[in-house]
Design a protein around this motif. Structure first.
Motif, PDB file in Angstrom:
ATOM      1  N   HIS A 219       0.830  -1.205   0.000  1.00  0.00           N
ATOM      2  CA  HIS A 219       0.000   0.000   0.000  1.00  0.00           C
ATOM      3  C   HIS A 219       0.866   1.258   0.000  1.00  0.00           C
ATOM      4  O   HIS A 219       0.416   2.318   0.443  1.00  0.00           O
ATOM      5  N   PHE A 220       2.081   1.144  -0.451  1.00  0.00           N
ATOM      6  CA  PHE A 220       2.979   2.297  -0.472  1.00  0.00           C
ATOM      7  C   PHE A 220       3.925   2.157  -1.657  1.00  0.00           C
ATOM      8  O   PHE A 220       4.077   1.079  -2.239  1.00  0.00           O
ATOM      9  N   ASN A 221       4.567   3.246  -2.004  1.00  0.00           N
ATOM     10  CA  ASN A 221       5.571   3.266  -3.064  1.00  0.00           C
ATOM     11  C   ASN A 221       6.907   3.711  -2.479  1.00  0.00           C
ATOM     12  O   ASN A 221       6.954   4.659  -1.670  1.00  0.00           O
ATOM     13  N   LEU A 222       7.962   3.020  -2.879  1.00  0.00           N
ATOM     14  CA  LEU A 222       9.295   3.390  -2.428  1.00  0.00           C
ATOM     15  C   LEU A 222       9.848   4.490  -3.330  1.00  0.00           C
ATOM     16  O   LEU A 222       9.901   4.347  -4.547  1.00  0.00           O
ATOM     17  N   ILE A 223      10.253   5.589  -2.719  1.00  0.00           N
ATOM     18  CA  ILE A 223      10.806   6.719  -3.460  1.00  0.00           C
ATOM     19  C   ILE A 223      12.225   6.977  -2.964  1.00  0.00           C
ATOM     20  O   ILE A 223      12.446   7.155  -1.757  1.00  0.00           O
ATOM     21  N   ALA A 224      13.183   6.974  -3.862  1.00  0.00           N
ATOM     22  CA  ALA A 224      14.587   7.171  -3.483  1.00  0.00           C
ATOM     23  C   ALA A 224      14.817   8.607  -3.025  1.00  0.00           C
ATOM     24  O   ALA A 224      14.257   9.560  -3.596  1.00  0.00           O
ATOM     25  N   ASN A 225      15.614   8.763  -1.993  1.00  0.00           N
ATOM     26  CA  ASN A 225      15.989  10.081  -1.490  1.00  0.00           C
ATOM     27  C   ASN A 225      17.205  10.564  -2.275  1.00  0.00           C
ATOM     28  O   ASN A 225      18.304  10.026  -2.139  1.00  0.00           O
ATOM     29  N   THR A 226      17.015  11.552  -3.098  1.00  0.00           N
ATOM     30  CA  THR A 226      18.095  12.022  -3.973  1.00  0.00           C
ATOM     31  C   THR A 226      19.248  12.650  -3.201  1.00  0.00           C
ATOM     32  O   THR A 226      20.347  12.799  -3.740  1.00  0.00           O
ATOM     33  N   GLU A 227      19.024  12.996  -1.925  1.00  0.00           N
ATOM     34  CA  GLU A 227      20.104  13.586  -1.134  1.00  0.00           C
ATOM     35  C   GLU A 227      21.216  12.583  -0.845  1.00  0.00           C
ATOM     36  O   GLU A 227      22.338  12.977  -0.547  1.00  0.00           O
ATOM     37  N   TYR A 228      20.875  11.306  -0.945  1.00  0.00           N
ATOM     38  CA  TYR A 228      21.857  10.274  -0.609  1.00  0.00           C
ATOM     39  C   TYR A 228      22.423   9.586  -1.856  1.00  0.00           C
ATOM     40  O   TYR A 228      23.059   8.540  -1.746  1.00  0.00           O
ATOM     41  N   LEU A 229      22.174  10.140  -3.023  1.00  0.00           N
ATOM     42  CA  LEU A 229      22.743   9.560  -4.236  1.00  0.00           C
ATOM     43  C   LEU A 229      24.255   9.731  -4.238  1.00  0.00           C
ATOM     44  O   LEU A 229      24.788  10.768  -3.818  1.00  0.00           O
ATOM     45  N   ARG A 230      24.955   8.721  -4.710  1.00  0.00           N
ATOM     46  CA  ARG A 230      26.412   8.794  -4.765  1.00  0.00           C
ATOM     47  C   ARG A 230      26.856   9.764  -5.852  1.00  0.00           C
ATOM     48  O   ARG A 230      26.280   9.816  -6.930  1.00  0.00           O
ATOM     49  N   THR A 231      27.897  10.513  -5.561  1.00  0.00           N
ATOM     50  CA  THR A 231      28.455  11.460  -6.517  1.00  0.00           C
ATOM     51  C   THR A 231      29.797  10.954  -7.034  1.00  0.00           C
ATOM     52  O   THR A 231      30.309   9.929  -6.566  1.00  0.00           O
ATOM     53  N   CYS A 232      30.360  11.655  -7.972  1.00  0.00           N
ATOM     54  CA  CYS A 232      31.650  11.258  -8.536  1.00  0.00           C
ATOM     55  C   CYS A 232      32.751  11.452  -7.496  1.00  0.00           C
ATOM     56  O   CYS A 232      32.649  12.285  -6.602  1.00  0.00           O
ATOM     57  N   GLY A 233      33.807  10.684  -7.656  1.00  0.00           N
ATOM     58  CA  GLY A 233      34.938  10.798  -6.748  1.00  0.00           C
ATOM     59  C   GLY A 233      34.959   9.704  -5.702  1.00  0.00           C
ATOM     60  O   GLY A 233      34.035   8.887  -5.590  1.00  0.00           O
ATOM     61  N   MET A 234      36.019   9.676  -4.919  1.00  0.00           N
ATOM     62  CA  MET A 234      36.195   8.658  -3.886  1.00  0.00           C
ATOM     63  C   MET A 234      35.265   8.925  -2.716  1.00  0.00           C
ATOM     64  O   MET A 234      35.165  10.043  -2.218  1.00  0.00           O
ATOM     65  N   GLN A 235      34.570   7.870  -2.293  1.00  0.00           N
ATOM     66  CA  GLN A 235      33.650   7.991  -1.169  1.00  0.00           C
ATOM     67  C   GLN A 235      34.429   8.031   0.142  1.00  0.00           C
ATOM     68  O   GLN A 235      35.310   7.213   0.382  1.00  0.00           O
ATOM     69  N   VAL A 236      34.128   8.995   0.988  1.00  0.00           N
ATOM     70  CA  VAL A 236      34.811   9.135   2.268  1.00  0.00           C
ATOM     71  C   VAL A 236      34.155   8.217   3.291  1.00  0.00           C
ATOM     72  O   VAL A 236      32.938   8.247   3.471  1.00  0.00           O
ATOM     73  N   ARG A 237      34.968   7.393   3.942  1.00  0.00           N
ATOM     74  CA  ARG A 237      34.451   6.462   4.953  1.00  0.00           C
ATOM     75  C   ARG A 237      34.989   6.848   6.319  1.00  0.00           C
ATOM     76  O   ARG A 237      36.157   7.203   6.462  1.00  0.00           O
ATOM     77  N   SER A 238      34.122   6.757   7.305  1.00  0.00           N
ATOM     78  CA  SER A 238      34.509   7.114   8.670  1.00  0.00           C
ATOM     79  C   SER A 238      34.681   5.892   9.562  1.00  0.00           C
ATOM     80  O   SER A 238      35.192   6.013  10.669  1.00  0.00           O
ATOM     81  N   ARG A 239      34.250   4.714   9.104  1.00  0.00           N
ATOM     82  CA  ARG A 239      34.320   3.514   9.943  1.00  0.00           C
ATOM     83  C   ARG A 239      35.728   2.947   9.959  1.00  0.00           C
ATOM     84  O   ARG A 239      36.506   3.117   9.017  1.00  0.00           O
ATOM     85  N   LEU A 240      36.057   2.259  11.067  1.00  0.00           N
ATOM     86  CA  LEU A 240      37.357   1.609  11.189  1.00  0.00           C
ATOM     87  C   LEU A 240      37.352   0.300  10.413  1.00  0.00           C
ATOM     88  O   LEU A 240      36.354  -0.407  10.378  1.00  0.00           O
ATOM     89  N   LYS A 241      38.465  -0.026   9.801  1.00  0.00           N
ATOM     90  CA  LYS A 241      38.558  -1.253   9.021  1.00  0.00           C
ATOM     91  C   LYS A 241      38.691  -2.465   9.945  1.00  0.00           C
ATOM     92  O   LYS A 241      39.299  -2.398  11.005  1.00  0.00           O
ATOM     93  N   ASN A 242      38.106  -3.582   9.509  1.00  0.00           N
ATOM     94  CA  ASN A 242      38.234  -4.829  10.242  1.00  0.00           C
ATOM     95  C   ASN A 242      38.377  -5.974   9.241  1.00  0.00           C
ATOM     96  O   ASN A 242      38.681  -5.750   8.075  1.00  0.00           O
ATOM     97  N   ASP A 243      38.140  -7.216   9.688  1.00  0.00           N
ATOM     98  CA  ASP A 243      38.329  -8.381   8.821  1.00  0.00           C
ATOM     99  C   ASP A 243      37.413  -8.366   7.607  1.00  0.00           C
ATOM    100  O   ASP A 243      37.731  -8.959   6.579  1.00  0.00           O
ATOM    101  N   MET A 244      36.253  -7.701   7.713  1.00  0.00           N
ATOM    102  CA  MET A 244      35.317  -7.692   6.602  1.00  0.00           C
ATOM    103  C   MET A 244      35.826  -6.857   5.427  1.00  0.00           C
ATOM    104  O   MET A 244      35.343  -6.990   4.313  1.00  0.00           O
ATOM    105  N   ASP A 245      36.803  -5.979   5.698  1.00  0.00           N
ATOM    106  CA  ASP A 245      37.327  -5.120   4.647  1.00  0.00           C
ATOM    107  C   ASP A 245      38.447  -5.771   3.846  1.00  0.00           C
ATOM    108  O   ASP A 245      38.922  -5.209   2.866  1.00  0.00           O
ATOM    109  N   ILE A 246      38.897  -6.943   4.271  1.00  0.00           N
ATOM    110  CA  ILE A 246      39.967  -7.624   3.548  1.00  0.00           C
ATOM    111  C   ILE A 246      39.408  -8.194   2.257  1.00  0.00           C
ATOM    112  O   ILE A 246      38.376  -8.869   2.251  1.00  0.00           O
ATOM    113  N   VAL A 247      40.088  -7.940   1.154  1.00  0.00           N
ATOM    114  CA  VAL A 247      39.658  -8.473  -0.128  1.00  0.00           C
ATOM    115  C   VAL A 247      39.766  -9.992  -0.087  1.00  0.00           C
ATOM    116  O   VAL A 247      40.808 -10.532   0.266  1.00  0.00           O
TER     117      VAL A 247
END
Length: 272
Positions: A219-247
């Motif tokens: 009974h609803f429609n999902l509408i994307a929030n354009t404020e959170y669309l990814r832009t060009c360039g490297m994405q800045v991350r604030s989280r600390l790296k752990n085992d999940m970040d290992i390729v």
């Protein structure tokens, strides 16, 4: 910082903080800006019962490493499947240990047995109050650790080491007191560690998702929030790296036979 946060005793907490102060005075000053009851077990009043993770999902992260980089739909499907598999696996294990008449799950049984072994080296120092069961127990010293005197209060189910209160099972010092007084230490283990409760935890059933064609209409429609669309360039991350970040490709591959690294199943020496 993690060791200081998980310390039960004031003595050990102060020692950890002094180590942090020597290594990084700035970190020491930063930690002192936060109330101790908000981040360390020494001052939390037992409200966290030993759970120091930021949220419950931290204990489930290891199962979701392969979900990194997948499309959103595939990620949700994998998360749901992994969750269901975990419940089915643990429920089957609970049924097995119930059939074997085991009082506790394997992990709890191992922890209690480890406390039993540690209790062998402890010494009874003094009995203060037989009514409340107040004792002083000297911990066994080895490799520069231990050698501390702990106060055990049987009536309140407390020990100065903090483990009895936080883990809801007698620590090695409490087990030593029980043996001195001919009391069964297992009677002090919380009933919620019982195999019966363990099975109830994983007895929940899941509703089948089924094919998308049979899903009920929304009974609803999902509408994307354009404020959170990814832009060009490297994405800045604030989280600390752990085992999940290992390729995954860079992870050390293990042999499927002997579980050792450095070779594959085809070249495993245990096959010959």
């Amino acid at each position: 910082m993690w060791l200081a946060a998980t310390e039960h005793q004031k003595k050990k907490f102060v020692q950890r903080m002094q180590q942090i102060k020597i290594l990084s005075p700035a970190t020491y000053e930063w930690l002192n800006e936060f109330p101790l009851e908000k981040w360390t077990m020494y001052k939390d009043g037992g409200r966290r019962s030993g759970a120091m993770t930021t949220n419950v999902s931290e204990s489930y992260n290891d199962l979701l490493k392969k979900a990194r980089g997948l499309p959103v739909t595939a990620m949700v499907q994998m998360t749901f499947k992994t969750l269901v598999d975990r419940f089915v696996e643990r429920n089957s294990l609970a049924i097995t240990i119930l059939q074997r008449n085991m009082l506790w799950p394997l992990a709890i049984d191992k922890k209690i047995n480890d406390y039993y072994q540690k209790a062998q080296g402890h010494t009874d120092m003094m009995t203060y109050n037989t009514g409340d069961g107040v004792f002083e127990i000297l911990a066994f010293a080895h490799d520069g650790k231990g050698g501390n005197v702990h106060k055990v209060t049987a009536k309140c189910k407390k020990c100065s080491c903090g483990k009895w209160r936080n883990y809801h099972m007698p620590c090695s010092h409490a087990i030593k007191f029980c043996r001195l007084r001919g009391i069964e230490p297992k009677s002090y283990v919380s009933k919620f560690y019982n195999t019966k409760y363990y099975k109830q935890t994983y007895a929940e059933t899941f509703i089948l998702v089924g094919d998308e064609m049979y899903w009920p209409p929304t009974h609803f429609n999902l509408i994307a929030n354009t404020e959170y669309l990814r832009t060009c360039g490297m994405q800045v991350r604030s989280r600390l790296k752990n085992d999940m970040d290992i390729v995954p490709a860079r992870m050390a591959r293990k042999c499927s036979v002997c579980k050792e690294t450095g070779h594959t199943k085809a070249r495993c020496p245990t096959r010959f």
